[in-house]
Write an enzyme that holds these catalytic residues in place. Structure first.
Site, mmCIF file in Angstrom:
data_model
loop_
_atom_site.group_PDB
_atom_site.id
_atom_site.type_symbol
_atom_site.label_atom_id
_atom_site.label_comp_id
_atom_site.label_asym_id
_atom_site.label_seq_id
_atom_site.Cartn_x
_atom_site.Cartn_y
_atom_site.Cartn_z
ATOM 1 C CE LYS A 183 -3.582 2.387 3.105
ATOM 2 N NZ LYS A 183 -4.524 2.831 1.765
ATOM 3 C CB THR A 218 -3.521 6.882 2.386
ATOM 4 O OG1 THR A 218 -4.657 6.963 3.257
ATOM 5 C CG2 THR A 218 -2.850 8.272 2.691
ATOM 6 C CD GLU A 245 -5.686 3.540 -0.860
ATOM 7 O OE1 GLU A 245 -5.283 2.600 -0.034
ATOM 8 O OE2 GLU A 245 -6.031 4.296 -0.745
#
Length: 107
Positions: A21, A24, A74
């Site tokens: 990831k 954000t 993500e």
């Protein structure tokens, strides 16, 4: 004790630590971060610190402009990503993508 600069849901902790990831997506309240910021990261649920990240870029985006590439960053599918964002920010339209990498402190 130092406070955390940004928090993530606990379910994202392993993906962040593994480098799966790398972005954000946040609302305006967290749009003030900028490239080269070094942030202490905590878990949303208990504010427990778990790593430090370096902000690479911050850019505005709308939900309909999200791509498979964003979803990949993500570590989820595009439909799932949109659903997660709508769940967290049901009344927002403009978001900010905060791209980051794990910050490994050098001694």
């Amino acid at each position: 004790m130092q406070s955390n600069d940004i928090t993530f849901y606990q379910r994202f902790e392993a993906d962040i630590l593994a480098g799966r990831k790398t972005i954000t997506i946040r609302d305006k309240s967290e749009s003030y971060f900028k490239a080269d910021d070094i942030l202490r990261v905590g878990r949303f649920e208990d504010n427990q610190y778990f790593c430090t990240i370096e902000v690479l870029s911050v850019s505005p985006i709308t939900l309909d402009k999200l791509t498979e590439q964003h979803a990949k960053q993500e570590n989820m599918g595009l439909d799932e990503l949109k659903e997660v964002i709508r769940g967290i920010y049901p009344r927002e339209y403009i978001f900010w993508i905060i791209e980051f990498s794990l910050y490994l402190e050098t001694l």
